[in-house]
Write an enzyme that holds these catalytic residues in place. Structure first.
Site, PDB file in Angstrom:
ATOM      1  N   LEU A 174      -7.204   4.802   2.326  1.00 39.02           N
ATOM      2  CA  LEU A 174      -5.921   5.503   2.332  1.00 39.02           C
ATOM      3  C   LEU A 174      -5.341   5.466   3.744  1.00 39.02           C
ATOM      4  CD1 LEU A 174      -7.114   8.480   0.128  1.00 39.02           C
ATOM      5  CD2 LEU A 174      -5.484   6.704  -0.557  1.00 39.02           C
ATOM      6  N   HIS A 193     -19.929  11.067   0.808  1.00 38.74           N
ATOM      7  CA  HIS A 193     -20.456   9.801   1.321  1.00 38.74           C
ATOM      8  C   HIS A 193     -21.971   9.805   1.149  1.00 38.74           C
ATOM      9  CE1 HIS A 193     -20.608   6.176   3.692  1.00 38.74           C
ATOM     10  NE2 HIS A 193     -21.593   6.708   4.395  1.00 38.74           N
ATOM     11  N   ASN A 226     -14.172  14.074   0.725  1.00 34.48           N
ATOM     12  CA  ASN A 226     -14.863  12.872   0.262  1.00 34.48           C
ATOM     13  C   ASN A 226     -16.354  13.148   0.231  1.00 34.48           C
ATOM     14  OD1 ASN A 226     -15.186  10.058  -0.440  1.00 34.48           O
ATOM     15  ND2 ASN A 226     -15.852   9.673   1.654  1.00 34.48           N
ATOM     16  N   ARG A 271       0.820  -1.210   0.000  1.00 36.51           N
ATOM     17  CA  ARG A 271       0.000   0.000   0.000  1.00 36.51           C
ATOM     18  C   ARG A 271       0.856   1.262   0.000  1.00 36.51           C
ATOM     19  NH1 ARG A 271      -5.059   1.256   3.981  1.00 36.51           N
ATOM     20  NH2 ARG A 271      -3.477   1.301   5.595  1.00 36.51           N
TER      21      ARG A 271
HETATM   22  C1  GRF Z   1     -21.335   7.898  -4.798  1.00 33.25           C
HETATM   23  O1  GRF Z   1     -22.552   7.445  -4.294  1.00 33.25           O
HETATM   24  C2  GRF Z   1     -20.472   8.435  -3.690  1.00 33.25           C
HETATM   25  O2  GRF Z   1     -21.207   9.030  -2.685  1.00 33.25           O
HETATM   26  C3  GRF Z   1     -19.801   7.208  -3.174  1.00 33.25           C
HETATM   27  O3  GRF Z   1     -19.544   6.415  -4.301  1.00 33.25           O
HETATM   28  C4  GRF Z   1     -20.485   6.742  -5.324  1.00 33.25           C
HETATM   29  C5  GRF Z   1     -19.686   7.142  -6.522  1.00 33.25           C
HETATM   30  O4  GRF Z   1     -20.513   7.408  -7.632  1.00 33.25           O
HETATM   31  N1  GRF Z   1     -18.632   7.571  -2.399  1.00 33.25           N
HETATM   32  P1  GRF Z   1     -19.934   8.174  -8.867  1.00 33.25           P
HETATM   33  O5  GRF Z   1     -18.726   7.357  -9.371  1.00 33.25           O
HETATM   34  O6  GRF Z   1     -19.527   9.543  -8.449  1.00 33.25           O
HETATM   35  O7  GRF Z   1     -21.033   8.181  -9.882  1.00 33.25           O
END
Ligand code: GRF
Length: 217
Positions: free
Chosen positions: A96, A112, A110, A68
């Site tokens: 990560l 989520h 990020n 990694r």
């Molecule tokens: C999204 O739902 C995001 O929240 C999650 O992974 C998915 C990625 O979708 N972390 P995309 O590749 O942006 O369409």
């Protein structure tokens, strides 16, 4: 003020990446997408980025096996090569290390697909339905070593509807994601977000609630 150079890290279809690229087309947006980086050569988002004229790179984690540190070293070198200042994870499916995350502290975001701190981890829509949640949504947050736990920059909510399927709920949350990720990045790129005691302040005040007062469907 010069625009911040942003890398979007993806592993798949890249719809959030596309939303960030779209937002950054506006020359008054405080960030430019300098790089889209994928850990998979077959990520659909790479084609989308390429079509939009964005520089792409692939750093395949599989090339590094269990190493990694080696993978992250290659990531870091690629980010430095493109003089990246802010990193946005957008469906990037690799964990990560604390070392990497700490190096990018305050500059690593990020998205989520849940209203954190609820439903950390995977399968958030399925779990929200199983839990009988009435409201669900998405969160833009700073990344810290503990997964899905960093200071919250922006959130948006949707109602969970009677008879909702995982797919239908996911589609409505995704629309919210595409709205709040450009908003969260904008605030960070403008230098307006400060982390105090693990919470984000915007312009020195608690983060404005980006969710509607009565969550819409
Ligand atoms: C999204 O739902 C995001 O929240 C999650 O992974 C998915 C990625 O979708 N972390 P995309 O590749 O942006 O369409």
């Amino acid at each position: 003020m010069s625009r911040k150079r942003v890398a979007v890290l993806i592993s798949g279809r890249g719809s959030n990446m596309a939303a960030l690229i779209e937002a950054a087309k506006d020359k008054t947006y405080p960030a430019e997408i300098a790089l889209v980086l994928s850990n998979r050569a077959d990520a659909g988002g790479l084609l989308v980025a390429h079509a939009a004229g964005i520089t792409t790179e692939v750093v395949e984690h599989t090339q590094f096996g269990k190493d990694r540190a080696g993978f992250e070293h290659a990531l870091q070198a690629t980010l430095e090569k493109h003089r990246v200042e802010i990193v946005c994870l957008a469906g990037f499916m690799r964990l990560l290390s604390g070392e990497f995350v700490n190096r990018w502290q305050g500059r690593l975001l990020n998205i989520h697909p849940a209203l954190l701190p609820a439903f950390k981890g995977l399968d958030t829509h399925k779990r929200a339905l199983e839990a009988g949640a009435k409201v669900h949504g998405a969160t833009v947050h700073f990344v810290v070593p503990e997964m899905d736990s960093g200071p919250i920059i922006a959130q948006g909510a949707v109602n969970v509807l009677a008879g909702d399927s995982e797919e239908a709920l996911a589609a409505r949350v995704l629309k919210v994601e595409h709205r709040i990720y450009p908003l969260g990045l904008k605030l960070v790129a403008e230098g307006r977000v400060q982390v105090v005691d693990g919470r984000c302040l915007v312009d020195g005040a608690p983060v404005p609630d980006t969710a509607p007062q009565v969550p819409s469907g």
